[in-house]
Design a protein around this motif. Sequence first.
Motif, PDB file in Angstrom:
ATOM      1  N   GLY A  83       0.839  -1.190   0.000  1.00  0.00           N
ATOM      2  CA  GLY A  83       0.000   0.000   0.000  1.00  0.00           C
ATOM      3  C   GLY A  83       0.864   1.224   0.000  1.00  0.00           C
ATOM      4  O   GLY A  83       2.038   1.174  -0.357  1.00  0.00           O
TER       5      GLY A  83
ATOM      6  N   LYS B 118      -3.464  -2.850  -0.973  1.00  0.00           N
ATOM      7  CA  LYS B 118      -3.406  -3.144  -2.396  1.00  0.00           C
ATOM      8  C   LYS B 118      -2.768  -4.512  -2.617  1.00  0.00           C
ATOM      9  O   LYS B 118      -1.930  -4.964  -1.840  1.00  0.00           O
ATOM     10  CB  LYS B 118      -2.573  -2.101  -3.154  1.00  0.00           C
ATOM     11  CG  LYS B 118      -2.964  -0.657  -2.886  1.00  0.00           C
ATOM     12  CD  LYS B 118      -4.340  -0.327  -3.441  1.00  0.00           C
ATOM     13  CE  LYS B 118      -4.695   1.130  -3.145  1.00  0.00           C
ATOM     14  NZ  LYS B 118      -6.060   1.460  -3.569  1.00  0.00           N
TER      15      LYS B 118
ATOM     16  N   ASP C  49      -7.579  -3.249  -5.456  1.00  0.00           N
ATOM     17  CA  ASP C  49      -7.863  -2.538  -4.204  1.00  0.00           C
ATOM     18  C   ASP C  49      -8.561  -3.488  -3.244  1.00  0.00           C
ATOM     19  O   ASP C  49      -9.680  -3.938  -3.511  1.00  0.00           O
ATOM     20  CB  ASP C  49      -8.734  -1.310  -4.490  1.00  0.00           C
ATOM     21  CG  ASP C  49      -8.886  -0.412  -3.280  1.00  0.00           C
ATOM     22  OD1 ASP C  49      -9.163  -0.923  -2.179  1.00  0.00           O
ATOM     23  OD2 ASP C  49      -8.720   0.810  -3.427  1.00  0.00           O
TER      24      ASP C  49
ATOM     25  N   GLU D  71      -8.066  -1.829 -10.019  1.00  0.00           N
ATOM     26  CA  GLU D  71      -7.797  -0.421 -10.319  1.00  0.00           C
ATOM     27  C   GLU D  71      -7.265  -0.249 -11.736  1.00  0.00           C
ATOM     28  O   GLU D  71      -7.620   0.692 -12.430  1.00  0.00           O
ATOM     29  CB  GLU D  71      -6.807   0.161  -9.305  1.00  0.00           C
ATOM     30  CG  GLU D  71      -7.370   0.270  -7.908  1.00  0.00           C
ATOM     31  CD  GLU D  71      -6.602   1.258  -7.063  1.00  0.00           C
ATOM     32  OE1 GLU D  71      -5.549   1.759  -7.510  1.00  0.00           O
ATOM     33  OE2 GLU D  71      -7.052   1.527  -5.933  1.00  0.00           O
TER      34      GLU D  71
ATOM     35  N   ARG E 102       1.460   3.539  -9.242  1.00  0.00           N
ATOM     36  CA  ARG E 102       0.363   2.949  -8.484  1.00  0.00           C
ATOM     37  C   ARG E 102      -0.970   3.622  -8.780  1.00  0.00           C
ATOM     38  O   ARG E 102      -1.996   2.951  -8.957  1.00  0.00           O
ATOM     39  CB  ARG E 102       0.637   3.021  -6.970  1.00  0.00           C
ATOM     40  CG  ARG E 102      -0.330   2.122  -6.167  1.00  0.00           C
ATOM     41  CD  ARG E 102      -0.765   2.690  -4.851  1.00  0.00           C
ATOM     42  NE  ARG E 102      -1.600   3.866  -4.991  1.00  0.00           N
ATOM     43  CZ  ARG E 102      -2.888   3.869  -5.347  1.00  0.00           C
ATOM     44  NH1 ARG E 102      -3.487   2.751  -5.651  1.00  0.00           N
ATOM     45  NH2 ARG E 102      -3.568   4.987  -5.438  1.00  0.00           N
TER      46      ARG E 102
END
Length: 499
Positions: free
Chosen positions: A374, A382, A396, A403, A442
Amino acid sequence: MLRPLLKIARRVSERDNRVCAALLHLRPPLKIACCLYLVFVLLLASKSPLLAFAAPSQEKAAVKLSWAERRGVARYRLQLARDARFRDIIFDRVVSGTEHVIADLEPGDYYWRVAPAEYETGRFSTPTRIKIGDRPVPLLLAPHHSGWRTLTGWIAAPKFVRAGDSTLVVGTNQKGVTYALDARTGTARWVVRLDFDGSAADAWTLPIRATDGPPLIVAWNRALLLLDAMTGREKWRASLSARIVAVAVANDNASSVLVATAGPAMLASFDVATGRARWRAALRAEPRALWCDGASAVVVLDDGSAEHWTDQGQRKRALALQATTAPALVETRDGRYFLVGTVRGLAAVSLDLARVFWEVPLSAAPRGEIAVGGAIGTEESKAALIDRENRVVLFDLVARRVEWRRGGASDAHAPLFADVDGDGEADVIAAAGPAFAAAWRRRDGALLWQAEESATLAEIVRTPAERSLALVEGGDGVRYVVASDDVGLRAAALPPQPR
């Protein structure tokens, strides 16, 4: 002219036939003006394909420009324009080095040129036409001449270990040779060779965190060893009656190592201090992956089921998951659970395999290993994975949705998280097919960084199987991505972090 306009208006919206008919009673100049306005408004308000060709693209592109170095020149003036005469210049800047990335461009044709920047009197090069948007371009430049390459042979999953003041990259090749390499230079600190009988076999090299020095577990073919990471000295060796197919140790101060074999399918636990077998048990099917934390273990079998075992060798529970990946541990403020790829998608499972909390379908099943992370300093929210369509997928865990997906990870086994661009968010890095490795941002999946093979080596080296990466600190703030091809281990430096 009026009748074609009315036909277009009717095509755009059938409900506006009355309006179009009413226009026929107006005077000709007013008719034409009203029809043009009506068609324009209707096209904007609708989602008609008639508008698709005229709508500007919302996707931005980037380009990396490189040029030959000029003697004695350190800075260059770089220009990018929409026309060959450079009347419509959209980029004009002094840059250092001999390459630069320009981002946030509309796809299309452009022209660029470069000149020495000293006193702004250098002659520009001949303008070069380029087409932007054909393929993704990394937003960050890879450092020149940073990294190393070795002749270790294929090492599927390199690891790193702290040995005194140094960081070592360790790994065992398919012929049973274990290497410990200096992370900064790639030079060998020590090499240990096992008896090679001509049959290549998978190998594992697993560092163990310990207070009395950093030992290494090495598993290859039917041999299990404990080595001293500082010197390579062998502390003990155990011989197994079957081929090793999976190995696992607990993350911290492991007292035992778990080994799964095939032909016959067995699960065995060995004492890290002595190398003696603690227990052995038969498995229902060939093992595919292992996970353990010292108190319990999970074995994923070839039939897709998962089994929960105690540290005393007792099978407690089996769960028919149709698993396609090894289990990945997720730790949050609300507790811990396993994340497992299945033929249907992604599932969250309790540590004792008693419950499936949720399962989200995906367009392609995950494979290999899942990475969990994350934002830097936050809880794990994540998951990054590779699917069977060779795409890198960011998932997610809170919203339970994908995502983004990006293609090109044909030889990747396991992605990893690392902040590549210094924004405080953990980006995703993975092996990237023809390229050595790549990193994706990301927040939106934009290609951040890519380490390419040279044209000469690209024709020579190949990847015999899926690759895992290791991220190591090489000293002086330099970070290396380390992975292997059939020639040996290679390290590529990540772009420096902004200060």
